[in-house]
Write an enzyme that holds these catalytic residues in place. Structure first.
Site, short mmCIF file in Angstrom:
data_model
loop_
_atom_site.label_atom_id
_atom_site.label_comp_id
_atom_site.label_asym_id
_atom_site.label_seq_id
_atom_site.Cartn_x
_atom_site.Cartn_y
_atom_site.Cartn_z
N SER A 1 -8.97 25.37 -42.67
CA SER A 1 -9.92 25.78 -43.69
C SER A 1 -9.70 25.42 -45.25
CB SER A 1 -10.22 27.38 -43.20
OG SER A 1 -8.94 27.82 -43.55
N LYS B 1 -8.05 27.83 -53.39
CA LYS B 1 -8.88 28.03 -51.94
C LYS B 1 -9.85 29.42 -52.56
CE LYS B 1 -8.79 28.52 -47.02
NZ LYS B 1 -7.87 28.58 -46.01
N SER C 1 -4.36 26.12 -40.95
CA SER C 1 -5.50 25.99 -41.97
C SER C 1 -4.73 25.53 -43.39
CB SER C 1 -6.11 27.36 -42.31
OG SER C 1 -7.27 27.48 -41.41
#
Length: 527
Positions: free
Chosen positions: A203, A128, A227
Site C-alpha cells: 500500500s 505515506k 506494503s
C-alpha cells in the site's frame, strides 16, 4: 514435500483461469501510457543520499532551500505522470528550509553539535498518507474520509521532523492500505517510474513511486503484508520492515485491532542504503535501544542461507527464472568475495504462506477482541459497507470502493469463524524452524516476489503472490528489501534479506554490501 496430482491439477487450473481472465482484462483495457517515460534527472542534488545531503547542508556547501527546491522541481516535473504525491505542502516546506538555513548561519556549536541534535536537518521527506501529518489529508483513499485532515503528527513522522527532516507532502495508498496496488477512487492510481504501464505496488506505492522517481530522497511506509517491501521492490529502492513493536503505529489509519500490532511494522524507504540505519534510529525513538543499531557488523562472521522459492504453493505463481538467477549470483558473489558458505534450505510450510497469513490476521487479541471487520472500515465514519451490495454496484460503476477492497470484504464474510488448527500448526512449526536457524548471527535470502512489477490491475489475477512478503509479518522478523539493478524488461530486480527478531542491523548491513556489489537504485529516466 511434493505436490499431489490433485494439487498439481488445482495449481494448473487456477493459473490457467487467471491467465485467461487477465488476457480478457488487458484486451478491454488498452494502455494509455505506452511510449511515455520519466525525464532523466538533471539536478545532481537528486543523486545524493539523505545522509550526505544533511552533511552538505550543515557544512553550508548547499542550502536547505536549494535541496528542497530541487525536490519540488522534480515532483512538479514527474508527478503528473506518476500520481504519487496527492497533496503537497511546498510553500511551508520552503519556509521551513529557509528557517533551517538561518539556524545554521546562527549556530555557534559547530557541525558536530548539529549532527548529534538534528541528523536530518534540512532534508526533504515524503510521507505515506495513512500517517497523520498535521494539516494534511489522512484518508487512505476512502471517499467517506475525503474531508479528514490530520491535526497531529504520527510519532515516527514527528521524530523525523524533530531530527530536522522537512515533509514535502503526502503520497497515495491502496484503499485502506490493504492491497498490493496503490489505487483508490479518491486519488486515482499511482504509476511505476520505470514503466508507467506498470503498478507501483501497495500500500506504500505512492512512497515507492516518488522516492524511486527521485522526487524525494527518503520516505516512510507501513507494512502488514509487504506494503513497504513490495513497493520498494517494484520501484527499485530500499525498504525496511522493522521488527514489530519497535516503531510506534499510533496515529496511523487504519489503526491496529485484534493481533495486528504483532504483525504490522513501520519503517524507512529510501534510494540509498546508508539512509536506512539513521532513519530507523530516529523513527524508533526510545525503543532504538532494543536493537543493536550501533554494532559494527562483520559480514564474514555471519551465517548465510538462501531459499529460492516457496516450494510450489498452489496459491502463488512460480518464481521468475530471472529472479532465481539473480539470487544465485548473490550467493556466488558472497561466497567468492566474503569467503562464506551460503547454504540452500527449504521450508515445506512456506507453501501455506497465504492461508497462514490470513488465519493469523483474523485472530483475536489476548483479551478475546477480534480485529475490526474490514466492512466496518470501508464504511469510514458511517455505517459498515455491505460487500455484496458494493460488488453489484461496482458492476455498474456505482460503488465508491475498489474491487480489491470489495473482494477482501467478501473473503472476510466467507472466512470460517474458527481458525484453522492446521494453519496454526504450520505457522508454529515454521516459526520454530526460522528462529532456530537464524538466531542472532544469520541472514536469509528470499525472493521479493515471483515476478517483476505487473501491469496495472494485474494483481487482481495474482492476488496471493504477496505471500512471499506476508509470511515474514506473521513470523515477526525484520526484512530489508534490496534493489539489484534492472532486468530484461527494464524493471527493477530485488531480494529480501531476513534476520532473527531484533537483528535489524544484520539485514541493513547486508543491504549496504549488496548495494556496493550490484549497484542499488537506478535513474528511471535513464532507463
Amino acid at each position: 514435500m511434493a505436490l499431489s496430482l490433485l494439487e498439481k491439477l488445482q495449481v494448473w487450473f487456477f493459473r490457467a483461469t487467471m491467465t485467461v481472465l487477465y488476457a480478457v482484462f488487458r484486451f478491454f483495457s488498452p494502455a494509455t501510457d505506452a511510449g511515455k517515460k520519466l525525464p532523466p534527472i538533471r539536478n545532481d542534488l537528486l543523486l545524493v543520499s539523505a545522509t550526505q545531503l544533511a552533511k552538505k547542508i550543515r557544512r553550508r556547501e548547499v542550502s536547505s532551500v536549494e535541496v528542497v527546491q530541487a525536490c519540488i522541481d522534480r515532483i512538479q516535473e514527474v508527478n503528473h505522470l506518476l500520481n504519487a504525491v496527492i497533496k503537497d505542502r511546498f510553500s511551508a516546506a520552503l519556509q521551513e528550509a529557509s528557517q533551517v538555513d538561518k539556524l545554521i548561519e546562527e549556530e555557534t556549536g559547530g557541525e558536530e553539535v548539529l549532527e548529534d541534535r538534528l541528523p536530518l536537518l534540512g532534508v526533504p521527506l515524503s510521507v505515506k498518507e495513512s500517517f497523520s501529518l498535521q494539516g494534511m489529508p489522512n484518508t487512505t483513499g476512502l471517499i467517506a474520509r475525503k474531508d479528514v485532515i490530520a491535526t497531529v503528527d504520527a510519532p515516527p513522522v514527528a521524530l523525523l521532523k524533530r531530527a530536522g527532516a522537512i515533509p514535502l507532502g503526502v503520497t497515495n495508498t491502496s484503499e485502506l492500505c490493504m492491497w498490493s496496488e496503490s489505487h483508490n477512487h479518491l486519488h486515482g492510481i499511482t504509476k511505476n517510474p520505470y514503466n508507467l504501464e506498470r503498478t507501483s505496488g501497495g500500500s506504500s506505492g505512492g512512497e515507492g513511486s516518488i522516492v524511486g522517481g527521485a522526487g524525494a530522497v527518503i520516505g516512510i511506509g507501513s507494512d502488514i503484508g509487504g506494503s513497504i517491501r513490495i513497493p520498494s521492490f517494484y520501484n527499485g529502492i530500499f525498504g525496511h520492515k522493522t521488527t514489530p513493536g519497535i516503531v510506534s503505529t499510533e496515529n496511523h489509519y487504519p489503526s491496529c485491532s485484534g493481533r495486528h500490532k504483532e504483525y504490522v511494522s513501520i519503517g524507512p524507504m529510501c534510494r540509498y542504503a546508508e539512509d536506512l540505519l539513521p532513519m530507523l534510529k530516529i523513527m524508533a525513538g526510545p525503543k532504538a535501544s532494543m536493537l543493536s543499531l550501533n554494532t559494527k557488523v562483520d559480514l564474514k562472521k555471519l551465517r548465510f542461507f538462501t531459499v529460492p522459492h516457496d516450494g510450489g504453493s498452489k496459491f502463488t505463481n512460480p518464481v521468475n527464472k530471472e529472479f532465481l538467477d539473480i539470487q544465485r549470483k548473490i550467493v556466488e558473489h558472497l561466497e567468492e568475495n566474503l569467503g562464506v558458505t551460503v547454504k540452500e534450505v527449504g521450508f515445506p510450510e512456506l507453501r501455506y504462506g497465504f492461508p497462514m497469513w490470513f488465519t493469523y490476521l483474523s485472530l483475536p487479541d489476548d483479551d478475546g477482541n477480534p480485529p475490526k471487520p474490514f466492512a466496518e472500515l470501508m464504511g469510514g465514519p458511517g455505517p459498515a459497507a455491505w460487500p455484496m451490495w458494493e460488488f453489484l454496484k461496482r458492476l455498474f460503476g456505482k460503488s465508491n470502493h475498489t474491487l480489491p477492497a470489495i473482494f477482501l470484504g467478501l473473503m472476510e464474510m466467507t472466512h470460517p469463524s474458527k481458525p484453522s488448527e492446521f494453519m496454526i500448526q504450520q505457522k508454529q512449526q515454521l516459526q520454530r524452524k526460522m528462529d532456530e536457524l537464524l538466531g542472532t548471527d544469520a541472514v536469509l535470502l528470499y525472493p521479493s516476489h515471483p515476478k517483476v512489477a505487473p501491469h496495472h490491475h494485474q494483481p487482481l489475477f495474482n492476488a496471493f503472490d504477496f505471500a512471499y512478503t506476508g509470511i515474514f509479518n506473521i513470523l515477526g522478523l525484520p526484512v530489508t528489501q534490496c534493489p539489484l539493478g534492472l532486468g530484461e524488461e527494464g524493471l527493477p530486480l530485488g531480494v529480501q534479506v531476513v534476520a532473527g527478531k531484533l537483528q535489524d542491523h544484520l539485514t541493513i548491513a547486508t543491504a549496504l554490501y549488496l548495494e556496493r556489489a550490484f549497484g542499488g537504485w537506478r535513474d528511471p529516466g535513464a532507463n
